[in-house]
Design a protein around this motif. Structure first.
Motif, mmCIF file in Angstrom:
data_model
loop_
_atom_site.group_PDB
_atom_site.id
_atom_site.type_symbol
_atom_site.label_atom_id
_atom_site.label_comp_id
_atom_site.label_asym_id
_atom_site.label_seq_id
_atom_site.Cartn_x
_atom_site.Cartn_y
_atom_site.Cartn_z
ATOM 1 N N PHE A 61 -17.612 -8.029 -0.699
ATOM 2 C CA PHE A 61 -16.845 -9.200 -1.131
ATOM 3 C C PHE A 61 -15.712 -8.801 -2.065
ATOM 4 N N SER A 62 -15.977 -7.908 -3.009
ATOM 5 C CA SER A 62 -14.924 -7.534 -3.954
ATOM 6 C C SER A 62 -13.791 -6.785 -3.261
ATOM 7 N N VAL A 63 -14.111 -5.923 -2.299
ATOM 8 C CA VAL A 63 -13.064 -5.217 -1.561
ATOM 9 C C VAL A 63 -12.290 -6.198 -0.677
ATOM 10 N N ALA A 64 -12.994 -7.105 -0.021
ATOM 11 C CA ALA A 64 -12.313 -8.114 0.801
ATOM 12 C C ALA A 64 -11.399 -8.982 -0.064
ATOM 13 N N SER A 65 -11.853 -9.347 -1.241
ATOM 14 C CA SER A 65 -11.033 -10.144 -2.162
ATOM 15 C C SER A 65 -9.808 -9.355 -2.612
ATOM 16 N N HIS A 66 -9.996 -8.077 -2.884
ATOM 17 C CA HIS A 66 -8.890 -7.212 -3.294
ATOM 18 C C HIS A 66 -7.841 -7.134 -2.188
ATOM 19 N N VAL A 67 -8.287 -6.895 -0.959
ATOM 20 C CA VAL A 67 -7.377 -6.817 0.190
ATOM 21 C C VAL A 67 -6.624 -8.133 0.353
ATOM 22 N N MET A 68 -7.354 -9.235 0.292
ATOM 23 C CA MET A 68 -6.710 -10.549 0.462
ATOM 24 C C MET A 68 -5.729 -10.838 -0.666
ATOM 25 N N ALA A 69 -6.067 -10.437 -1.893
ATOM 26 C CA ALA A 69 -5.151 -10.646 -3.019
ATOM 27 C C ALA A 69 -3.882 -9.822 -2.827
ATOM 28 N N ALA A 70 -4.026 -8.589 -2.360
ATOM 29 C CA ALA A 70 -2.849 -7.748 -2.103
ATOM 30 C C ALA A 70 -1.978 -8.369 -1.014
ATOM 31 N N LEU A 71 -2.621 -8.899 0.017
ATOM 32 C CA LEU A 71 -1.859 -9.573 1.072
ATOM 33 C C LEU A 71 -1.227 -10.863 0.540
ATOM 34 N N GLY A 72 -1.931 -11.556 -0.352
ATOM 35 C CA GLY A 72 -1.403 -12.787 -0.947
ATOM 36 C C GLY A 72 -0.202 -12.527 -1.839
ATOM 37 N N VAL A 73 -0.257 -11.444 -2.613
ATOM 38 C CA VAL A 73 0.878 -11.082 -3.472
ATOM 39 C C VAL A 73 2.097 -10.747 -2.613
ATOM 40 N N ASN A 74 1.848 -10.156 -1.453
ATOM 41 C CA ASN A 74 2.921 -9.786 -0.525
ATOM 42 C C ASN A 74 3.036 -10.787 0.624
ATOM 43 N N HIS A 75 2.675 -12.035 0.382
ATOM 44 C CA HIS A 75 2.630 -13.049 1.440
ATOM 45 C C HIS A 75 3.948 -13.107 2.206
ATOM 46 N N GLY A 76 3.814 -13.097 3.519
ATOM 47 C CA GLY A 76 4.984 -13.154 4.391
ATOM 48 C C GLY A 76 5.461 -11.783 4.836
ATOM 49 N N GLU A 77 4.965 -10.742 4.197
ATOM 50 C CA GLU A 77 5.350 -9.384 4.566
ATOM 51 C C GLU A 77 4.123 -8.628 5.061
ATOM 52 N N PRO A 78 4.243 -7.929 6.186
ATOM 53 C CA PRO A 78 3.105 -7.138 6.665
ATOM 54 C C PRO A 78 2.845 -5.948 5.741
ATOM 55 N N VAL A 79 1.568 -5.621 5.567
ATOM 56 C CA VAL A 79 1.153 -4.516 4.700
ATOM 57 C C VAL A 79 0.290 -3.565 5.532
ATOM 58 N N ARG A 80 0.574 -2.270 5.457
ATOM 59 C CA ARG A 80 -0.200 -1.280 6.211
ATOM 60 C C ARG A 80 -1.578 -1.095 5.580
ATOM 61 N N SER A 81 -2.553 -0.786 6.417
ATOM 62 C CA SER A 81 -3.926 -0.597 5.916
ATOM 63 C C SER A 81 -4.003 0.583 4.955
ATOM 64 N N ARG A 180 -14.196 -23.833 -4.462
ATOM 65 C CA ARG A 180 -13.172 -24.529 -5.271
ATOM 66 C C ARG A 180 -12.022 -23.614 -5.674
ATOM 67 N N GLN A 181 -12.190 -22.325 -5.513
ATOM 68 C CA GLN A 181 -11.178 -21.346 -5.925
ATOM 69 C C GLN A 181 -10.423 -20.855 -4.686
ATOM 70 N N THR A 182 -9.097 -20.949 -4.713
ATOM 71 C CA THR A 182 -8.314 -20.486 -3.564
ATOM 72 C C THR A 182 -7.722 -19.105 -3.834
ATOM 73 N N LEU A 183 -7.271 -18.483 -2.757
ATOM 74 C CA LEU A 183 -6.580 -17.208 -2.882
ATOM 75 C C LEU A 183 -5.288 -17.392 -3.686
ATOM 76 N N ALA A 184 -4.655 -18.543 -3.553
ATOM 77 C CA ALA A 184 -3.441 -18.832 -4.330
ATOM 78 C C ALA A 184 -3.740 -18.809 -5.833
ATOM 79 N N ASP A 185 -4.915 -19.301 -6.233
ATOM 80 C CA ASP A 185 -5.321 -19.252 -7.639
ATOM 81 C C ASP A 185 -5.441 -17.807 -8.121
ATOM 82 N N VAL A 186 -6.024 -16.971 -7.288
ATOM 83 C CA VAL A 186 -6.204 -15.558 -7.636
ATOM 84 C C VAL A 186 -4.840 -14.866 -7.752
ATOM 85 N N VAL A 187 -3.966 -15.107 -6.782
ATOM 86 C CA VAL A 187 -2.636 -14.511 -6.803
ATOM 87 C C VAL A 187 -1.876 -14.948 -8.051
ATOM 88 N N ALA A 188 -1.952 -16.229 -8.378
ATOM 89 C CA ALA A 188 -1.285 -16.743 -9.587
ATOM 90 C C ALA A 188 -1.838 -16.064 -10.848
#
Length: 194
Positions: A61-81, A180-188
């Motif tokens: 879960f923590s790694v998945a959250s980290h990956v999603m947060a990195a993708l959220g910070v770079n939202h709209g841009e593709p990120v290499r694995s 209740r917590q969204t990825l947008a909350d984490v990115v913010a």
């Protein structure tokens, strides 16, 4: 006992095992010493396997959250694995397996090949931490041990029944909070800390 002897010397007793060294010297090992070394090696391998199993199941879960947060910070841009693996500071193949789970859950889109990358499948405000938790297939945060009950012990016979409801409610509360917590909350929050 570990003794290096010249080629003209014989083992001290029948219980010892001899090996021929690379430089034509006779190495004499105590048979018990060799057995102890083998037992120690086996014990270390078991510890490594346990640590590997525990760490992989507990960090999903923590790694998945980290990956999603990195993708959220770079939202709209593709990120290499490989860039995501560098951010997590984890083995790229492990991170790719996590990305695969997220893609199967419809949270990320991926492209393969030389220029392969991934990005969020929907806006961060429409992805909850519960979505990520479920996609990661992490074990329940609160679980009972699976050891058999010792019938001669009152606690051992009854603890699972007594704790089952408590842990089920704790897991439910945990999941409700994640919902209740969204990825947008984490990115913010990440951007605020930076």
């Amino acid at each position: 006992m570990f003794v290096i002897a010249g080629t003209d010397e014989r083992p001290v007793c029948d219980a010892q095992v001899s090996f021929l060294c690379a430089r034509s010297r006779l190495a004499v090992f105590d048979a018990c010493f060799i057995q102890d070394l083998l037992r120690l090696r086996l014990a270390l391998l078991n510890v490594i396997l346990i640590i590997t199993f525990v760490s992989k199941t507990n960090v999903q879960f923590s790694v998945a959250s980290h990956v999603m947060a990195a993708l959220g910070v770079n939202h709209g841009e593709p990120v290499r694995s490989t860039d995501l693996a560098a951010s997590v500071n984890a083995d790229p193949s492990f991170v790719r397996r996590v990305i695969s789970k997220l893609a199967k859950a419809g949270l990320v889109t991926t492209t393969r090949g030389k220029n392969g990358a991934c990005s969020l499948a929907r806006p961060p405000a429409r992805i909850t931490l519960l979505d990520i938790y479920r996609a990661s297939q992490a074990p329940e945060a609160f679980a009972l041990h699976c050891y058999p009950a010792a019938e001669n012990c009152e606690v051992s016979r009854n603890i699972k029944v007594c704790m089952e409801t408590v842990l089920r409610e704790a897991q439910s509360g945990f999941e409700q909070r994640l919902a209740r917590q969204t990825l947008a909350d984490v990115v913010a929050a990440i951007k605020t800390v930076s």
